[in-house]
Design a protein around this motif. Structure first.
Motif, PDB file in Angstrom:
ATOM      1  N   CYS A   8     -11.296 -30.598  11.584  1.00  0.00           N
ATOM      2  CA  CYS A   8     -11.018 -29.260  11.988  1.00  0.00           C
ATOM      3  C   CYS A   8     -11.667 -28.359  11.044  1.00  0.00           C
ATOM      4  N   THR A  16      -8.630 -22.817  15.208  1.00  0.00           N
ATOM      5  CA  THR A  16      -8.486 -24.446  15.397  1.00  0.00           C
ATOM      6  C   THR A  16      -7.697 -24.458  16.451  1.00  0.00           C
ATOM      7  N   PHE A  19      -9.502 -24.404  19.697  1.00  0.00           N
ATOM      8  CA  PHE A  19     -10.088 -25.510  19.959  1.00  0.00           C
ATOM      9  C   PHE A  19      -9.339 -26.879  20.432  1.00  0.00           C
ATOM     10  N   THR A 213     -16.886 -30.656  16.852  1.00  0.00           N
ATOM     11  CA  THR A 213     -16.679 -29.111  16.748  1.00  0.00           C
ATOM     12  C   THR A 213     -17.870 -28.400  17.282  1.00  0.00           C
TER      13      THR A 213
END
Ligand code: C5P
Length: 231
Positions: A8, A16, A19, A213
């Motif tokens: 992350c 974060t 996400f 990501t």
């Protein structure tokens, strides 16, 4: 047990958590590295832990043994699942890390050592760091040092997993970044391979950042990693 750890590498707690919200019921193993820890501090570690994720706190400590011992004893209170140091800090420094990380009741998070960063090529290691050996020999020697110091394993390229296991034993863990899908971008990484190949090579954990990501659909990219690596 094999697992996929998501790096992350975000610049804030908000980014974060947004996400991680995408994963709904799933609780992937999460890596918190320098960028996020320096931006959001111990609070983000506690928040992610509270949400039920396992955490690899990737701060790669490398300093004099006394400083590393004290820093690790602070980190041990965060109740993460895995932490790390640079093997380049020597056996004495790694021993100090184990001591610092071990709680009064004798428990501690897993502790692994970075061998050579997966962004380092053999040419740069030899020319810039004046290490007059091959990458493979360096990684194996650093892994042996980590084992001697009582650590649980190393961070290395999946391409080095076999060598590490042959030299340090099957139980000695390999946590391997430098993972890319066969059809994906390599970026700044050098010693890379796919999740499927990492599994064949015997990695215990793969650490995957940008392929998940930065994907259009991060949950699908995570599931693809799990399917290729764990199933
Ligand atoms: O985005 P990418 O998949 O390259 O992310 C890899 C992650 O693994 C990054 O967070 C990087 O700091 C970390 N890492 C690495 N090589 C090492 C140790 C850690 O790439 N040897």
């Amino acid at each position: 047990m094999r697992d996929v750890i998501i790096a992350c590498d975000f610049a804030s707690a908000e980014a974060t958590l947004n996400f991680l919200d995408k994963f709904e019921g799933e609780k992937p193993f999460v890596k918190i590295g320098m960028e996020l820890y320096y931006a959001a501090g111990p609070e983000i570690v506690k928040e992610i832990k509270k949400r039920g994720h396992k955490i690899f706190l990737d701060l790669k400590l490398h300093d004099i043994p006394n400083t590393v011992r004290k820093a690790m004893s602070v980190l041990s209170k965060l109740d993460v699942d895995m932490c790390n140091v640079h093997a380049a800090g020597t056996v004495e420094m790694m021993r100090a890390a184990v001591e610092g990380l071990t709680r009064e009741d004798g428990t501690r998070p897993l502790l692994i050592a970075v061998t050579q960063l997966t962004s380092t090529s053999e040419e740069r290691m030899q020319k810039e760091l004046l290490i007059n050996a091959t990458i493979n020999d360096t990684v194996v020697k650093y892994a042996q040092n980590a084992k001697e110091a009582g650590l649980d394993g190393v961070v290395c390229s999946p391409l080095e997993t076999r060598l590490v296991k042959d030299s340090c034993g099957e139980e000695f863990m390999t946590v391997t970044p430098g993972i890319r899908f066969a059809d994906g971008q390599v970026g700044d990484q050098v010693r890379v391979t796919t999740p499927e190949k990492a599994r064949e090579l015997g990695s215990d954990y793969i650490v995957v950042g940008r392929p998940i990501t930065a994907a259009e659909d991060p949950v699908a990219a995570y599931r693809r990693c799990v399917k290729e690596f764990c199933d």
